[in-house]
Design a protein around this motif. Structure first.
Motif, short mmCIF file in Angstrom:
data_model
loop_
_atom_site.label_atom_id
_atom_site.label_comp_id
_atom_site.label_asym_id
_atom_site.label_seq_id
_atom_site.Cartn_x
_atom_site.Cartn_y
_atom_site.Cartn_z
N SER A 143 30.04 56.21 36.62
CA SER A 143 30.42 54.99 37.33
C SER A 143 31.55 54.29 36.59
CB SER A 143 29.22 54.06 37.43
OG SER A 143 29.62 52.79 37.90
N PRO A 144 32.52 53.75 37.32
CA PRO A 144 33.60 53.00 36.68
C PRO A 144 33.20 51.56 36.34
CG PRO A 144 33.99 53.10 39.03
CD PRO A 144 32.76 53.94 38.74
N CYS A 145 31.95 51.19 36.57
CA CYS A 145 31.49 49.83 36.30
C CYS A 145 31.71 49.47 34.84
CB CYS A 145 30.01 49.71 36.65
SG CYS A 145 29.35 48.05 36.33
N VAL A 146 32.26 48.28 34.61
CA VAL A 146 32.48 47.78 33.25
C VAL A 146 31.67 46.52 32.99
CG1 VAL A 146 34.76 48.84 33.02
CG2 VAL A 146 34.56 46.52 33.93
N GLY A 147 30.75 46.21 33.90
CA GLY A 147 29.87 45.07 33.70
C GLY A 147 30.46 43.72 34.05
N SER A 171 37.60 37.04 45.99
CA SER A 171 37.64 36.58 47.38
C SER A 171 38.94 36.96 48.09
CB SER A 171 37.41 35.08 47.45
OG SER A 171 38.45 34.39 46.76
N GLN A 172 40.00 37.14 47.34
CA GLN A 172 41.28 37.50 47.96
C GLN A 172 41.38 38.99 48.24
OE1 GLN A 172 44.75 36.40 45.71
NE2 GLN A 172 46.12 36.74 47.42
N THR A 173 41.02 39.82 47.26
CA THR A 173 41.17 41.27 47.42
C THR A 173 39.94 41.93 48.00
OG1 THR A 173 40.33 41.77 45.20
CG2 THR A 173 42.73 41.39 45.43
N GLN A 174 38.79 41.27 47.91
CA GLN A 174 37.50 41.84 48.30
C GLN A 174 37.15 43.08 47.45
OE1 GLN A 174 35.19 40.38 50.57
NE2 GLN A 174 36.64 38.80 50.01
N LEU A 175 37.67 43.09 46.22
CA LEU A 175 37.38 44.15 45.26
C LEU A 175 36.67 43.54 44.07
CD1 LEU A 175 40.89 45.88 45.18
CD2 LEU A 175 38.88 46.60 46.50
N CYS A 176 35.87 44.35 43.40
CA CYS A 176 35.24 43.90 42.16
C CYS A 176 36.33 43.67 41.12
CB CYS A 176 34.25 44.94 41.67
SG CYS A 176 33.54 44.56 40.06
N ASP A 177 36.29 42.53 40.45
CA ASP A 177 37.28 42.23 39.41
C ASP A 177 37.17 43.18 38.22
OD1 ASP A 177 38.63 40.14 40.66
OD2 ASP A 177 37.30 38.61 39.84
N GLY A 178 36.00 43.77 38.02
CA GLY A 178 35.81 44.67 36.89
C GLY A 178 36.24 46.10 37.16
N CYS A 179 35.79 46.67 38.27
CA CYS A 179 36.03 48.09 38.52
C CYS A 179 36.96 48.38 39.71
CB CYS A 179 34.71 48.83 38.72
SG CYS A 179 33.81 48.37 40.22
N LEU A 180 37.30 47.36 40.46
CA LEU A 180 38.20 47.46 41.61
C LEU A 180 37.60 48.20 42.81
CD1 LEU A 180 41.66 48.12 39.89
CD2 LEU A 180 40.64 45.94 40.60
N LEU A 209 32.57 46.52 47.90
CA LEU A 209 31.10 46.42 47.91
C LEU A 209 30.47 47.70 48.46
CD1 LEU A 209 30.41 42.75 49.03
CD2 LEU A 209 29.79 43.82 46.86
N ASP A 210 31.07 48.27 49.49
CA ASP A 210 30.55 49.52 50.06
C ASP A 210 30.60 50.66 49.05
OD1 ASP A 210 29.99 48.31 52.50
OD2 ASP A 210 31.83 49.02 53.45
N GLU A 211 31.69 50.74 48.30
CA GLU A 211 31.80 51.80 47.29
C GLU A 211 30.79 51.61 46.17
OE1 GLU A 211 36.57 52.76 47.84
OE2 GLU A 211 35.93 51.23 46.40
N ILE A 212 30.57 50.36 45.78
CA ILE A 212 29.59 50.08 44.73
C ILE A 212 28.19 50.46 45.21
CG2 ILE A 212 28.46 48.23 43.43
CD1 ILE A 212 31.26 46.80 43.46
N ALA A 213 27.85 50.04 46.42
CA ALA A 213 26.52 50.29 46.96
C ALA A 213 26.24 51.78 47.16
CB ALA A 213 26.34 49.55 48.28
N ALA A 214 27.25 52.53 47.51
CA ALA A 214 27.06 53.95 47.82
C ALA A 214 27.29 54.88 46.64
CB ALA A 214 27.99 54.35 48.97
N TRP A 215 27.74 54.34 45.51
CA TRP A 215 28.15 55.20 44.38
C TRP A 215 27.12 56.27 44.04
CZ3 TRP A 215 32.60 56.26 42.16
CH2 TRP A 215 32.58 57.00 40.97
N TRP A 216 25.87 55.91 43.91
CA TRP A 216 24.85 56.88 43.47
C TRP A 216 24.52 57.89 44.55
CZ3 TRP A 216 25.20 56.98 38.65
CH2 TRP A 216 25.45 55.83 37.93
#
Length: 73
Positions: free
Chosen positions: A16-20, A26-35, A38-45
């Motif tokens: 996982s590219p998660c960095v915690g 709110s502007q990009t709708q991307l995680c500030d840590g891993c970019l 939300l769909d990609e984060i939820a489905a990663w596993w």
């Protein structure tokens, strides 16, 4: 942030590219840590190694676009 698309992952399964730093921008709708979205984060596993590599490639492109100021173009 370190993003790699190296093919030498154990069992060919990229980590996982998660960095915690789990905050959705709110502007990009991307995680500030891993970019990831939300769909990609939820489905990663549930993603196959190939799908994970595709996401990692997209992250590298997103980072380049954000750094160049062209993400919203």
């Amino acid at each position: 942030m370190v993003i790699t698309t190296d093919n030498s992952y154990p069992n060919n399964d990229p980590p996982s590219p998660c960095v915690g730093v789990c905050t959705i921008n709110s502007q990009t709708q991307l995680c500030d840590g891993c970019l990831r979205t939300l769909d990609e984060i939820a489905a990663w596993w549930d993603y196959s190694p190939s799908e994970k590599k595709t996401v990692l490639d997209a992250l590298a492109n997103r980072l380049a676009s954000l750094m160049a100021g062209t993400y919203f173009d």
